[in-house]
Enzyme design. Sequence first.
Site, PDB file in Angstrom:
ATOM      1  CG  ASP A 126      -1.686   1.264   1.416  1.00  0.00           C
ATOM      2  OD1 ASP A 126      -2.406   1.647   0.482  1.00  0.00           O
ATOM      3  OD2 ASP A 126      -1.564   1.887   2.494  1.00  0.00           O
ATOM      4  CG  ASP A 145      -1.790   7.720   0.315  1.00  0.00           C
ATOM      5  OD1 ASP A 145      -0.969   8.641   0.237  1.00  0.00           O
ATOM      6  OD2 ASP A 145      -2.567   7.408  -0.606  1.00  0.00           O
TER       7      ASP A 145
END
Length: 231
Positions: free
Chosen positions: A18, A20
């Site tokens: 991922d 953020d």
Amino acid sequence: MIRVTTTAVPHPAAVLFDMDGTLVDSEKLWDVALQELAAVYGGVLSAAARRAIIGTSMADAMRILHDDLGQPHRDPQASAAWIDARILELFRTGLRWRPGALALLRAVRTAGIPTALVTSSGRPLVEVALDTLGRDSFDVVVCGDEVDAAKPHPEPYLTAARLLGVPIGRCVAIEDSPTGVASALASGAAVLAVPAEVPLGPLDGVHQLDSLTSADLELLAALLGEPPVDA
């Protein structure tokens, strides 16, 4: 389809990151943009709404923001465009790595393990982030505006595994938010969670760390129940 092969394939088959809150400390920048837009609309985004937004698609984020401000009539596309423009400015000047993230990414790449960036952010923003993350750091990039169903649906992670040509059950997904963890779990990947802005309670099948500074290749292999193979 992109297939990545090495002469000695270590475990896992791929690591799916991922962005953020996991690789980069960008949630604080989203805080700035969201609160500024709320102020433009004459309100203040609540802490509960901000937590609910983390890890969601832009469409869901704007719906949550509008509802929280008591302004459901707002045009979500206009709000999204405002956020996109502001966050691009912030990403160009204030993007920072999360602790341990760069070292782990480099270790995975050095070992020859395929990698994917799997994010809810849209392609224009990701292109700016890649100036920090490195365009050669990932074999595949899956953006939130390039899938039919965003996180928490499993499609983003399933898409990454398909593009890499590896079984999702042999992948490790690294996430920080409840939405992202739900997506990764539903896909069938092994999940390593490193909570950033939103605490995670105990979850079956999810290994949690306070920081990626304590993550290494041995741990990633252990999440799949097998020792690593020497590259």
